[in-house]
Design an enzyme around this catalytic site. Sequence first.
Site, PDB file in Angstrom:
ATOM      1  N   CYS A   1      27.042  44.006  39.105  1.00  0.00           N
ATOM      2  CA  CYS A   1      28.223  44.463  38.366  1.00  0.00           C
ATOM      3  C   CYS A   1      27.932  44.508  36.864  1.00  0.00           C
ATOM      4  O   CYS A   1      27.191  45.372  36.425  1.00  0.00           O
ATOM      5  CB  CYS A   1      29.452  43.633  38.725  1.00  0.00           C
ATOM      6  SG  CYS A   1      30.965  44.569  38.438  1.00  0.00           S
TER       7      CYS A   1
ATOM      8  N   GLU B   1      27.344  40.112  47.166  1.00  0.00           N
ATOM      9  CA  GLU B   1      27.433  38.689  47.528  1.00  0.00           C
ATOM     10  C   GLU B   1      28.667  38.362  48.365  1.00  0.00           C
ATOM     11  O   GLU B   1      28.660  37.415  49.149  1.00  0.00           O
ATOM     12  CB  GLU B   1      27.378  37.800  46.280  1.00  0.00           C
ATOM     13  CG  GLU B   1      28.600  37.844  45.357  1.00  0.00           C
ATOM     14  CD  GLU B   1      28.559  38.971  44.322  1.00  0.00           C
ATOM     15  OE1 GLU B   1      27.799  39.935  44.537  1.00  0.00           O
ATOM     16  OE2 GLU B   1      29.295  38.887  43.325  1.00  0.00           O
TER      17      GLU B   1
ATOM     18  N   HIS C   1      29.637  44.240  44.396  1.00  0.00           N
ATOM     19  CA  HIS C   1      29.299  42.817  44.588  1.00  0.00           C
ATOM     20  C   HIS C   1      28.838  42.590  46.031  1.00  0.00           C
ATOM     21  O   HIS C   1      29.658  42.255  46.890  1.00  0.00           O
ATOM     22  CB  HIS C   1      30.530  41.944  44.338  1.00  0.00           C
ATOM     23  CG  HIS C   1      30.968  41.902  42.922  1.00  0.00           C
ATOM     24  ND1 HIS C   1      30.597  40.898  42.067  1.00  0.00           N
ATOM     25  CD2 HIS C   1      31.740  42.748  42.205  1.00  0.00           C
ATOM     26  CE1 HIS C   1      31.133  41.120  40.875  1.00  0.00           C
ATOM     27  NE2 HIS C   1      31.828  42.230  40.930  1.00  0.00           N
TER      28      HIS C   1
HETATM   29  N1  GLN Z   1      33.196  43.869  32.873  1.00  0.00           N
HETATM   30  C1  GLN Z   1      32.636  44.874  33.712  1.00  0.00           C
HETATM   31  C2  GLN Z   1      33.671  45.903  34.137  1.00  0.00           C
HETATM   32  O1  GLN Z   1      34.845  45.645  34.105  1.00  0.00           O
HETATM   33  C3  GLN Z   1      31.951  44.266  34.916  1.00  0.00           C
HETATM   34  C4  GLN Z   1      32.872  43.487  35.817  1.00  0.00           C
HETATM   35  C5  GLN Z   1      32.150  42.542  36.740  1.00  0.00           C
HETATM   36  O2  GLN Z   1      31.012  42.138  36.494  1.00  0.00           O
HETATM   37  N2  GLN Z   1      32.810  42.108  37.797  1.00  0.00           N
HETATM   38  O3  GLN Z   1      33.335  46.982  34.526  1.00  0.00           O
END
Ligand code: GLN
Length: 542
Positions: free
Chosen positions: A382, A510, A508
């Site tokens: 992410c 995970e 994600h």
């Molecule tokens: N801050 C980033 C976004 O909003 C990544 C979010 C995250 O890592 N869950 O796109």
Amino acid sequence: METKYLFVTGGVVSSLGKGIISSSLACLLKARGYRVTIQKFDPYINIDPGTLNPYEHGECYVTVDGHEADLDLGHYERFTDIRTTRANNITTGRIYQSVIDKERRGDYLGKTVQIVPHITDEIKRAVKALGNTGNFDFIITEIGGVVGDIESLPFLEAVRQLRWELGDNSLCIHLTYVPYIAAAKELKTKPTQHSVKRLQELGIQPDILVLRTERHISPEMRRKIALFCNVAPDAVVQSIDVDTIYRVPVKMHEQHLDEIVLHKTHTPIEGEPHMQPWLDFLHKMDNATDTVTIGIVGKYVELQDAYKSINEALLQAAIYADHKLKLKFIHSEKVNGGNVADMLGDLDGVVIAPGFGQRGIEGKFVALKYCREHDIPTFGICLGMQCMVIEFARDVLGLAEANSTEMNPTTPDNVIDLMEEQKSISNMGGTMRLGAYDCVLRDKSLAADAYGSQTISERHRHRFEFNNDYRDRFEQAGMACVGENPATRLVEVVEIPSLRWFVGTQYHPEYSSTVLHPHPLFRSFIKAAIDYRDERKKSEKQ
Ligand code: GLN
């Protein structure tokens, strides 16, 4: 069979592991062929934990249907392989919101709206909603907090009413703590007695007690607790500290927790639960001798729960590769050009963690440059993937001020930018791109090879995205956009094919790694890390 409702409450102190006990019981019942789900009630006013910072509540978990949930739902999925949804995690805030919405609509027909019966009815409705789907034989409902908290009262009142309505189709498992007083060299049962009394004052008689303890509790002491608490002696189970949470289902089965539950709910007990795959996993864990060392670069390293699902996914992948996992948490705020070699030099693989905001971001770039230049297996998740893109833009594409508009709204090179549909959003709660979306992977990419498939679906939680205006430049310079959403062309996976394992995912992975089905991308990453370690060892010898 009729749906059975199992309520799990906690006493004495918090953090006793109600989630692990609930998950372990669900794991055993599932291994007996029953259809099980677990639900968590959180007694706080927030609508969901999405707006909570990890210092408050650890990791925010995301369900496939796009709900930001308590991290216990991660345990539920890891232990049971059963997907949870927004119906599996409900807060006081959500209960009140729906009652107040009904009041505004006039649904209460002029009545005074009260905690009992309106709030408690709403809680009961949320419990039964899962049962009414007809999809489950057992609903395990975990009540967050500790008996005696003001916040928990409406939930416990709802449990009391449900126990009364459902009779033997329900029961209450109460988890308490039996402390060991070192100076007296004694385990003490009084806090348990008091906490059961508190529960009884609220009209709830626990059917089963699970006693958390650091030392073995003698049968005699268990009989004493049973006597004081109106619980059958064989329904007093101890949950002694173990080296890994994944041993808890086995420990619970040794004490017949699953059979006690079946017996008390008049459910036939046939044979033994099919735990062999689980036992195989534990066997691998116990017999691994070599170690793979992975660093997680993030800003919440002092919080053991902030990256919970990532830690577990790495552990599961390492165990399936017959390795022990050594995790090294690296504070992204502390990484700089002068110390990066010391901090990352001895790692077999590096994870660049997800996150929000500016803090610690520059350290992630320094770490990524080092990993990229030294060809260390690297996994960006992410925000970690977004950092991979930004670092590559700055260092390889020569766009020195490239950034995400999250960090610098006026950057001349917005290689990561706010998603179009996010631009009109002002409310913070529940408004990110959340939940599972499809992704198509490029043939022969590392990701496609790892998944063994080109079409996947993974969970998201973000507002910003890869800016497709820059896509060709990245591709030409050696960073490939190998995964994209088929409907929106949103870039979901980037790789540098010339490196041994350098992959970033906007999603994600995970969240969907479980004990019995460790995630393919984590497995592929861990394998690359092990190979890299072996290569280094070999060249050291030469
Ligand atoms: N801050 C980033 C976004 O909003 C990544 C979010 C995250 O890592 N869950 O796109």
